[in-house]
Design an enzyme around this catalytic site. Structure first.
Site, PDB file in Angstrom:
ATOM      1  NE  ARG A   1       1.760 -45.603 -20.821  1.00 40.14           N
ATOM      2  CZ  ARG A   1       2.710 -45.907 -21.123  1.00 40.14           C
ATOM      3  NH1 ARG A   1       3.843 -44.898 -21.222  1.00 40.14           N
ATOM      4  NH2 ARG A   1       3.730 -47.104 -20.450  1.00 40.14           N
TER       5      ARG A   1
ATOM      6  CE  LYS B   1       5.983 -41.600 -24.452  1.00 39.17           C
ATOM      7  NZ  LYS B   1       4.644 -41.676 -25.104  1.00 39.17           N
TER       8      LYS B   1
HETATM    9  C1  PT1 Z   1       1.670 -43.593 -24.558  1.00 43.43           C
HETATM   10  C2  PT1 Z   1       2.054 -44.525 -24.085  1.00 43.43           C
HETATM   11  C3  PT1 Z   1       2.004 -46.230 -24.640  1.00 43.43           C
HETATM   12  N1  PT1 Z   1       3.533 -44.605 -24.697  1.00 43.43           N
HETATM   13  C4  PT1 Z   1       0.114 -44.985 -25.151  1.00 43.43           C
HETATM   14  N2  PT1 Z   1       0.535 -46.286 -24.270  1.00 43.43           N
HETATM   15  C5  PT1 Z   1       4.946 -45.762 -24.551  1.00 43.43           C
HETATM   16  N3  PT1 Z   1      -1.473 -44.902 -24.911  1.00 43.43           N
HETATM   17  C6  PT1 Z   1       3.503 -46.225 -23.726  1.00 43.43           C
HETATM   18  C7  PT1 Z   1      11.025 -41.439 -26.074  1.00 43.43           C
HETATM   19  O1  PT1 Z   1      10.564 -40.578 -26.643  1.00 43.43           O
HETATM   20  O2  PT1 Z   1       2.081 -42.215 -25.044  1.00 43.43           O
HETATM   21  N4  PT1 Z   1       0.108 -43.627 -24.903  1.00 43.43           N
HETATM   22  N5  PT1 Z   1       2.616 -46.711 -24.116  1.00 43.43           N
HETATM   23  C8  PT1 Z   1       6.270 -45.697 -24.250  1.00 43.43           C
HETATM   24  N6  PT1 Z   1       6.539 -44.998 -25.716  1.00 43.43           N
HETATM   25  C9  PT1 Z   1       7.577 -44.185 -25.787  1.00 43.43           C
HETATM   26  C10 PT1 Z   1       7.680 -43.472 -26.504  1.00 43.43           C
HETATM   27  C11 PT1 Z   1       8.822 -43.888 -24.443  1.00 43.43           C
HETATM   28  C12 PT1 Z   1       8.945 -42.959 -27.161  1.00 43.43           C
HETATM   29  C13 PT1 Z   1       9.673 -42.908 -24.974  1.00 43.43           C
HETATM   30  C14 PT1 Z   1       9.604 -42.874 -25.819  1.00 43.43           C
HETATM   31  O3  PT1 Z   1      11.767 -41.654 -25.562  1.00 43.43           O
END
Ligand code: PT1
Length: 271
Positions: free
Chosen positions: A251, A216
């Protein structure tokens, strides 16, 4: 049937399986499907305890996907994953996708919208699947647009209380619920760091914690490097800190590296 989430002692690894379409090649669909299965197989071989199948990106600024497209992307993959005999998670906020995925063999609902869509609670309650309730401020389009909290920890706890109550009232078994503070979902770098540092405070609910930190932007921000290919070590370090602070499910994209780091931790940590 879900696994006994409340009894997780050693942290579990949830391998991320993003099903993204191939927009150009004619045979693209088959290639994507094949590639996805191969990747899932690899992750299970590397130590993933569950595979999180997602057909809609929820990262900041991502576009919505239609119900039909999402079903077409994820359901054939869920069906095919059954042969791997692993736990199958469906990463969706759409009740119809949840229902179809459960019917196809998924035993874990991972909803970044915490079952707030109309009909989602009922579908969760009618299954024995595990349910991950994630906190998010705002939606995919606006969530990184100056997120603000008086107390990020208190507000997430308040949200967890409300959503746990809603689940129980709808008939979801409490022991199937898993909580996730939602790193990167309507949080500044300072908010994300405070959550990581104080993760243990969410253990007051007596439920397992899931965290998603892998690759992230918070990792890139700390390293002052926007290159996503350079986030492996930082992601693994963050995952280990999360486990030390109470995380039960990680995850991740990089299953093998995470598994190795956990092995080192477990050989040093007291029981
Ligand atoms: C998470 C999650 C998810 N994240 C759960 N499911 C993502 N339960 C998808 C960035 O800042 O943390 N928990 N499903 C992906 N989401 C992101 C959010 C991907 C922020 C990248 C960023 O780069």
């Amino acid at each position: 049937m879900g696994f006994a989430a409340a009894n997780i002692k050693t942290p579990l690894i949830m391998g991320i399986l993003n099903i993204t379409p191939d927009s150009f090649a004619d045979g693209g669909k088959f290639l994507d499907f094949d590639k996805a299965l191969k990747h899932a197989k690899n992750m299970v071989g590397q130590g993933a305890n569950l595979i999180d199948v997602g057909g809609e990106s929820t990262r900041p600024g991502a576009e919505n996907v239609s119900l039909e497209d999402e079903l077409n992307r994820v359901i054939p993959v869920v069906k095919a994953l059954k042969s791997l005999k692993t736990n199958i998670s469906i990463d969706t906020s759409k009740p119809k996708v949840m229902a179809a995925a459960l019917a196809a063999g998924a035993n874990f609902i991972n909803d970044v919208n915490a079952l707030q869509a109309a009909g989602a609670l009922e579908i969760a309650a009618s299954s024995k699947a595990n349910i991950c309730l994630m906190h998010r401020q705002g939606n995919a389009k606006n969530m990184q647009n100056n997120p603000k909290y008086i107390s990020v920890i208190d507000e997430i706890k308040q949200f967890f209380s409300e959503r746990i109550s809603a689940c129980i009232q709808a008939g979801v078994a409490e022991e199937n619920i898993i909580l996730d503070p939602g790193f990167g979902f309507g949080k500044t770098l300072a908010h994300n760091l405070e959550i990581l540092k104080r993760l243990g405070e969410f253990k007051t609910f007596g439920l397992p914690l899931l965290v998603g930190l892998s690759r992230k932007s918070l990792i890139g921000a700390l390293l002052n490097d926007e290159n996503i290919d350079r986030r492996l070590a930082g992601s693994v370090a963050a995952a280990i800190i999360a486990v030390q602070n109470g995380a039960n499910i990680l995850r991740v994209h990089d299953v093998l590296a995470t598994k190795d780091a956990l092995t080192i931790l477990q050989n040093v940590a007291e029981d």
